[in-house]
Design an enzyme around this catalytic site. Structure first.
Site, short mmCIF file in Angstrom:
data_model
loop_
_atom_site.label_atom_id
_atom_site.label_comp_id
_atom_site.label_asym_id
_atom_site.label_seq_id
_atom_site.Cartn_x
_atom_site.Cartn_y
_atom_site.Cartn_z
N TYR A 573 -1.03 -40.04 -25.18
CA TYR A 573 -1.78 -38.73 -25.21
C TYR A 573 -3.26 -39.49 -24.68
O TYR A 573 -3.41 -39.09 -23.48
CB TYR A 573 -2.23 -38.41 -26.53
N SER A 654 -0.49 -31.52 -22.85
CA SER A 654 -1.69 -30.99 -22.89
C SER A 654 -2.48 -32.36 -22.08
O SER A 654 -2.03 -32.51 -20.96
CB SER A 654 -2.51 -31.00 -24.01
N ASP A 738 -0.77 -19.31 -23.63
CA ASP A 738 -1.54 -20.35 -23.93
C ASP A 738 -3.00 -20.13 -23.28
O ASP A 738 -3.24 -20.08 -22.19
CB ASP A 738 -1.14 -21.93 -23.10
N HIS A 774 -1.09 -22.57 -27.21
CA HIS A 774 -1.07 -23.98 -26.65
C HIS A 774 -0.25 -24.80 -27.49
O HIS A 774 0.26 -25.86 -26.96
CB HIS A 774 -2.62 -24.70 -26.96
#
Length: 805
Positions: A573, A654, A738, A774
């Protein structure tokens, strides 16, 4: 703010010679597992490339795909979906889908609960849970008692059936939680609330909540008041005049039974450029929200603003604190506080990136930058990452004197300040949050990314905290505790798990933590959802380009043979100070590990694993550190002969989608397959799309020199190599609904690669879920579908070896 606004699925500048893990080249394993990896040299792979400023297009031919629900955009998405499934197959026909769905809908899952009061007469706890299963794909909100919850066969009563509501109202509702009317703020004759004493048990219950319901999974919600006594919505047009608001990114809390503090879209000027509330109104029942007076407001360029209550009257020396906050960027906020006895808000004399909370008479401050004596009016320097507490009234007096620029008052108020430290970080440790009971604070910390819990008891008559127990060393596990009723008792819900050990929920008592016997009873446990009997978890460190040691966890078969042939999935991430760490990996276990694959999580910079510096060192112009770290972990796996480039896949969503998007354009020869989920990819226009403007503190401002100076270097959309003949197989996924990270990022990247890659070996696949928000999925079937699609794609790509010659 991270949980609410980050493009995530919940440290400034460059530090010359900074090595957070100096001397940590050894490896640590869980459950006595021996590590097969040692300190190995990084292989030299010639795969780093970036765009030149001259190659960046000034105009974007694919901007039409930014119209979220235009006929052309939806037609593109549906056509791409058909093409994707025709090439990859329908995931709903696979064993992966069937098993993942069974796990997501299993009746054996732990039904986590929240206390909303006590049964009149018996005093038994009233516990509420939101539950999805095959019969209730959208979910039911239900209740039980603690007595029943402790039994093997819990009896539940349905409070609200979301599937029935969706059918009745012809709306694809998705549950987004609720905000309760605190018992202490309600009218006594309604709630029956009476604080506990030496002679009586706590009484009363929550009578009203504000439900947040989303259309198809978007962040924006409809707000509707719900009565827990009648178990029905409170009609806005009826006698009770219930609170209700249309779809918006609303933030609302009760100030009293008949008054809300609310930020919502009331027309021009009410929302920030990031799409969040700019104003706070004090909305009285029975009036129009647009007529409610504005009691606080920020600037249009702020991320958001809000106002809320900290009710600490149940603790010795505590008070009702009312807080106003302006989030002027994602990490910087201005706070104004007043106690219930004062009419005046005081601007807190703290750095903009400091976190603020309260416990009893104490104000707790999370320091994100060294706090010098000249600013805190003490003889101490509080290090970045410290958790400090101080008497709230004394600090309010000090802040008021500084706000008034009264030197004599500053000196007098400053002399009364007495700071205490709850957590003092080291090079290997980082603060990871806290939870509370009535008399205890449970602090979480990471030590080389391994979790520890420490128990602190509030002193006599609300005095300073005293540490009374906790873990002596970090463990490769997840552990979290939350107060059952933090106003009235020291009981805890304690949940533990690891990568390979399923979650277990205990009832615990913080008052017994000093005896290390604080577990009262085992309440629920999740059975093994996949076979992990032959797996081991180990921790290793790779060396990044600048010499920084980067930790990662690896889950693999015991005694793994290092032959470079293992199908390995690398996940990361690296942003918004969000840490990755152990938790039971049901879908990974079913979809990857049981097949014999190796799963790796990289704790790269940009996260929160090592104090705020770990995050701050990869912001804006230093964003390349995230990508160099991730590449270093991939190279370490290859050099260690865990895998080879043709058997190494990576996945991220993301901000992690931006990470894996950069792996596609910066390191295509390192990976045999890539999954890019709900991603940011166009870093020239991200700030103009939905919530993107709120992330400029993380990435930079494309409308300034930031674009030419550094942003273009890690904008995957602008770094596709048109001259390249071959890219590894890549799957991009997103959701039409989203409303945090715009689906156009994925749409435009795919369309551009299809056009530029015509006649070349660029296997690019795209699937856009029409619902999901999302998170990418609106219910368990959609989640299982997207999981099977992505994991089966990566496994087949690594099996075929088509990502490499």
């Amino acid at each position: 703010r991270s949980a609410a606004f980050a493009p995530g699925l919940r440290t400034g500048g460059k530090f010359p010679g900074f090595t957070a893990f100096a001397g940590s080249s050894s490896t640590t394993t869980a459950a006595g597992a021996s590590s097969p990896l040692g300190s190995v040299p990084r292989p030299l792979l010639s795969h780093r490339m970036t765009a030149s400023k001259e190659n960046i297009q000034e105009t974007d031919p694919y901007v039409f795909l930014e119209e979220v629900e235009s006929d052309e955009s939806i037609a593109f998405a549906k056509s791409a979906n058909e093409k994707c499934l025709s090439q990859l197959g329908d995931p709903s026909d696979t064993e992966t889908y069937t098993r993942v769905l069974a796990a997501l809908e299993s009746d054996d899952r732990i039904p986590h609960v929240r206390l909303l009061g006590y049964v009149e007469g018996t005093g038994d706890m009233l516990l509420y849970n939101f539950w999805k299963d095959s019969k209730n794909p959208k979910g039911i909100w239900r209740k039980t008692t603690l007595t029943s919850y402790q039994s093997a066969d819990t009896e539940w009563t349905t409070v609200l059936d979301l599937d029935e509501l969706a059918k009745k109202e012809e709306m694809s509702w998705v549950w987004k939680g609720y905000v309760p009317l605190s018992r202490s703020l309600d009218e006594v004759e309604k709630s029956g609330y009476k604080p506990s004493s030496d002679t009586s048990a706590p009484q009363g219950r929550v009578t009203r909540v504000l439900l947040n319901l989303s259309r198809g999974g978007a962040d924006a919600t409809y707000l509707r008041e719900f009565d827990l006594l009648t178990e029905s919505f409170v009609d806005p047009d009826g006698e009770e005049q219930g609170f209700a608001l249309p779809e918006a990114k609303t933030r609302a809390r009760y100030k009293s039974r008949d008054v809300l503090l609310v930020g919502t879209d009331t027309g021009e000027g009410s929302m920030t450029t990031s799409g969040y509330p700019r104003t706070v109104r004090e909305w009285k029942r029975g009036t129009k929200v647009e007529d409610a007076p504005i009691v606080f407001e920020g600037e249009e360029t702020d991320v958001s603003c809000g106002q809320y209550l900290y009710d600490e009257r149940h603790r010795d020396g505590g008070a009702m604190y009312e807080v106003q906050s302006r989030s002027i960027s994602f990490y910087n906020s201005v706070y104004f506080v007043r106690k219930e006895t004062s009419d005046e808000f005081v601007k807190l004399a703290i750095a903009l990136n400091t976190g603020v909370s309260f416990f009893g008479r104490w104000m707790i401050l999370h320091v994100k930058a060294d706090w010098e004596p000249k600013d805190n009016f003490s003889e101490k320097v509080f290090k970045t990452g410290s958790l400090v507490y101080v008497d709230a009234q004394s600090f309010l007096d000090f802040s008021k004197a500084k706000e008034d620029e009264n030197a004599d008052a500053i000196k007098e108020a400053g002399s009364k300040l007495d700071y205490h430290i709850l957590f003092d970080p080291t090079d290997s440790t980082s603060y990871a949050g806290y939870s509370t009971t009535k008399n205890y604070l449970i602090l979480y910390m990471l030590d080389d990314v391994k979790k520890q819990m420490k128990f602190f008891k509030i002193g006599e008559v609300g005095g300073p905290f005293v540490m009374v127990g906790g873990d002596e060393e970090g463990q490769i596990r997840a552990a979290s505790a939350s107060g059952v009723d933090s106003k009235e008792s020291d009981l805890l819900w304690l949940t533990t798990s690891s990568y390979t050990e399923p979650s277990t929920l205990h009832l615990a008592d913080a008052s017994k933590c000093g005896e290390n016997e604080y577990i009262v009873s085992k309440l629920k446990s999740l059975p093994h959802m996949y076979d992990s009997s032959e797996l081991e978890v180990s921790q290793h460190f790779a060396t990044s380009k600048d010499g920084t040691k980067i930790p990662y966890f690896m889950i693999s078969k015991k005694g793994i043979v290092l032959d470079g042939q293992h199908k390995t999935l690398l996940y990361g991430y690296g942003g918004f100070e969000i840490s990755l760490g152990p938790r039971y990996a049901t879908t990974v276990g079913i979809s990857w590990l049981e097949r014999g694959g190796v799963y790796v999580e990289a704790n790269i910079r940009g996260g929160g694993e090592y104090r705020p510096q770990w995050h701050q060192s990869a912001l804006k112009e230093n964003r390349n550190k995230c990508y160099e770290d991730f590449i270093a972990v991939g190279e370490h796996l290859v050099a260690s002969k865990v895998c080879s480039p043709k058997t190494l896949a990576c996945r991220g969503g993301s901000n992690g989608g931006l990470l894996t998007g950069n792996m596609l354009v910066q390191a295509p020869d390192l990976f045999g397959a890539i999954h890019i989920a709900v991603p940011l990819l166009d870093m020239q226009r991200y700030h103009k799309l939905l919530a993107g403007a709120s992330w400029m503190a993380e990435y930079g401002d494309p409308d300034t020199a930031d674009w030419k100076d550094f942003l273009y270097k890690y904008s995957p959309y602008h770094n596709i190599d048109e001259a390249r003949e071959k890219y590894p197989p890549v799957l991009l996924t997103t959701s039409t609904r989203d409303d945090r990270v715009h689906p156009a990022h994925a749409r435009k990247m795919v369309k551009k690669m299809w056009d530029l890659g015509e006649g070349k070996e660029w296997p690019v696949f795209y699937y856009e879920n029409i619902e999901g928000g999302h998170g990418g999925a609106a219910d368990s079937k959609q989640a299982a579908f997207m999981t099977a699609l992505s994991y089966d794609f990566m496994w087949r790509a690594l099996t075929s070896g088509k990502g490499h010659d």
